[in-house]
Design a protein around this motif. Structure first.
Motif, mmCIF file in Angstrom:
data_model
loop_
_atom_site.group_PDB
_atom_site.id
_atom_site.type_symbol
_atom_site.label_atom_id
_atom_site.label_comp_id
_atom_site.label_asym_id
_atom_site.label_seq_id
_atom_site.Cartn_x
_atom_site.Cartn_y
_atom_site.Cartn_z
ATOM 1 N N ALA A 181 2.352 25.303 -30.708
ATOM 2 C CA ALA A 181 1.419 26.216 -31.379
ATOM 3 C C ALA A 181 0.270 26.619 -30.473
ATOM 4 O O ALA A 181 -0.571 27.429 -30.845
ATOM 5 C CB ALA A 181 0.879 25.570 -32.650
ATOM 6 N N TRP A 182 0.225 26.054 -29.245
ATOM 7 C CA TRP A 182 -0.839 26.372 -28.286
ATOM 8 C C TRP A 182 -0.163 26.873 -27.002
ATOM 9 O O TRP A 182 -0.126 26.189 -25.994
ATOM 10 C CB TRP A 182 -1.694 25.139 -28.005
ATOM 11 C CG TRP A 182 -2.174 24.484 -29.257
ATOM 12 C CD1 TRP A 182 -1.520 23.547 -29.996
ATOM 13 C CD2 TRP A 182 -3.397 24.736 -29.947
ATOM 14 N NE1 TRP A 182 -2.261 23.200 -31.098
ATOM 15 C CE2 TRP A 182 -3.417 23.913 -31.088
ATOM 16 C CE3 TRP A 182 -4.481 25.585 -29.694
ATOM 17 C CZ2 TRP A 182 -4.470 23.905 -31.989
ATOM 18 C CZ3 TRP A 182 -5.538 25.578 -30.588
ATOM 19 C CH2 TRP A 182 -5.528 24.753 -31.718
ATOM 20 N N PRO A 183 0.396 28.085 -27.024
ATOM 21 C CA PRO A 183 1.292 28.535 -25.947
ATOM 22 C C PRO A 183 0.615 29.185 -24.742
ATOM 23 O O PRO A 183 1.296 29.576 -23.807
ATOM 24 C CB PRO A 183 2.152 29.578 -26.679
ATOM 25 C CG PRO A 183 1.202 30.171 -27.684
ATOM 26 C CD PRO A 183 0.294 29.051 -28.120
ATOM 27 N N ASP A 184 -0.694 29.326 -24.768
ATOM 28 C CA ASP A 184 -1.386 30.025 -23.683
ATOM 29 C C ASP A 184 -1.500 29.104 -22.467
ATOM 30 O O ASP A 184 -2.470 28.370 -22.306
ATOM 31 C CB ASP A 184 -2.766 30.486 -24.148
ATOM 32 C CG ASP A 184 -3.436 31.380 -23.117
ATOM 33 O OD1 ASP A 184 -2.858 31.570 -22.042
ATOM 34 O OD2 ASP A 184 -4.540 31.873 -23.389
ATOM 35 N N ALA A 185 -0.488 29.147 -21.596
ATOM 36 C CA ALA A 185 -0.475 28.249 -20.441
ATOM 37 C C ALA A 185 -1.656 28.496 -19.520
ATOM 38 O O ALA A 185 -2.123 27.590 -18.834
ATOM 39 C CB ALA A 185 0.841 28.413 -19.674
ATOM 40 N N GLY A 186 -2.156 29.727 -19.502
ATOM 41 C CA GLY A 186 -3.280 30.038 -18.631
ATOM 42 C C GLY A 186 -4.569 29.382 -19.056
ATOM 43 O O GLY A 186 -5.522 29.298 -18.272
ATOM 44 N N ALA A 187 -4.615 28.903 -20.303
ATOM 45 C CA ALA A 187 -5.838 28.279 -20.817
ATOM 46 C C ALA A 187 -5.799 26.760 -20.701
ATOM 47 O O ALA A 187 -6.673 26.078 -21.224
ATOM 48 C CB ALA A 187 -6.061 28.682 -22.271
ATOM 49 N N GLY A 188 -4.770 26.226 -20.013
ATOM 50 C CA GLY A 188 -4.673 24.785 -19.857
ATOM 51 C C GLY A 188 -3.567 24.195 -20.706
ATOM 52 O O GLY A 188 -2.831 24.892 -21.397
ATOM 53 N N THR A 189 -3.449 22.877 -20.681
ATOM 54 C CA THR A 189 -2.423 22.187 -21.454
ATOM 55 C C THR A 189 -2.735 22.288 -22.938
ATOM 56 O O THR A 189 -3.876 22.589 -23.325
ATOM 57 C CB THR A 189 -2.360 20.705 -21.062
ATOM 58 O OG1 THR A 189 -3.572 20.070 -21.493
ATOM 59 C CG2 THR A 189 -2.198 20.540 -19.557
ATOM 60 N N PRO A 190 -1.728 22.048 -23.807
ATOM 61 C CA PRO A 190 -2.007 22.058 -25.249
ATOM 62 C C PRO A 190 -3.142 21.112 -25.633
ATOM 63 O O PRO A 190 -3.962 21.449 -26.495
ATOM 64 C CB PRO A 190 -0.675 21.631 -25.864
ATOM 65 C CG PRO A 190 0.347 22.093 -24.879
ATOM 66 C CD PRO A 190 -0.288 21.896 -23.536
ATOM 67 N N HIS A 191 -3.211 19.935 -24.995
ATOM 68 C CA HIS A 191 -4.288 19.008 -25.303
ATOM 69 C C HIS A 191 -5.648 19.597 -24.921
ATOM 70 O O HIS A 191 -6.632 19.456 -25.670
ATOM 71 C CB HIS A 191 -4.084 17.677 -24.574
ATOM 72 C CG HIS A 191 -2.956 16.867 -25.117
ATOM 73 N ND1 HIS A 191 -1.681 16.962 -24.615
ATOM 74 C CD2 HIS A 191 -2.892 15.942 -26.118
ATOM 75 C CE1 HIS A 191 -0.878 16.133 -25.270
ATOM 76 N NE2 HIS A 191 -1.586 15.504 -26.186
#
Length: 236
Positions: A63-73
């Motif tokens: 649900a947190w797919p924006d890889a450019g914004a860092g890891t899901p955590h």
């Protein structure tokens, strides 16, 4: 307390732990409960599981797919920090639950021992136990088992040296500086001082647990006749 005062720890690929402190403290636990309430409202996709001084967040990493914004955590930590900075973790109003309890005798076989340990008579123990305003710090050990903070310090007593193999459902007990209620027949070593006829956990109910973390609890002393009447009313 702000998000900057909270420790964040990734403990699984789908879990983030928030640490608010390292002690059992009713005010600290109230902030954990307030944070959980804020996050449930602002980030409903999270599963929030509060404990004494920490809050477990379960989430779907996809649900947190924006890889450019860092890891899901990292993304979740940023989202949580934003919510808690905006909403805060101030103590809020909570549900109040009144629990009837028949003290002593067959319902509370350790009440005499607690009274001797506290240097009080039986009525004194009951009066102090029913006068306190308790907070459900967390649900654990077994489904529906509430750990209650707020016990009068005079009633604190170590757990039994010889734990019972079977404690009756509804037993109200003291373990150290806390009170708890056994939701089902279970083994246990807490000091049994009474029993409630209410069902603490019912898989057919919604929600199944009568008490939830963050609830406020008061106890009301009842006699055996009222216990039996309420027990019949709450039997399935």
């Amino acid at each position: 307390m702000t998000a900057l005062d909270i420790g964040f720890e990734a403990i699984a690929e789908d879990a983030l732990l928030l640490r608010f402190g390292e002690r059992i403290d009713i005010a600290l636990n109230a902030r954990v409960q307030a944070a959980a309430a804020s996050l449930r409202q602002q980030l409903p996709q999270l599963e929030c599981v509060p404990a004494y001084a920490s809050l477990l967040l379960r989430f779907d990493p996809l649900a947190w797919p924006d890889a450019g914004a860092g890891t899901p955590h990292q993304q979740l930590q940023q989202a949580v920090g934003t919510v808690l900075e905006m909403v805060g973790t101030e103590i809020r109003a909570s549900r109040e639950q009144l629990i009837p309890v028949c003290y002593g005798g067959e319902y509370g076989p350790d009440l005499d021992d607690v009274a001797r340990h506290a240097g009080l008579d039986i009525d004194g123990v009951i009066a102090r136990h029913t006068a306190a305003d308790y907070a459900v710090a967390m649900i654990g050990f077994a489904p529906g088992f509430p750990y209650l903070l707020g016990l009068d310090p005079a009633l604190a007593m170590p757990r039994r040296h010889d734990p019972r193999q079977r404690v009756p459902a509804g037993s109200v007990a003291i373990g150290g500086e806390q009170t708890g209620i056994y939701p089902a027949p279970l083994p246990g070593g807490w000091q049994l001082i009474g029993r409630t006829p209410l069902r603490l956990f019912d898989t057919a109910a919604e929600p199944p647990s009568l008490l939830e973390a963050g609830d406020r609890v008061r106890f009301r002393a009842i006699g055996p006749d009222e216990f039996r009447r309420l027990e019949r009313e709450h039997a399935r």
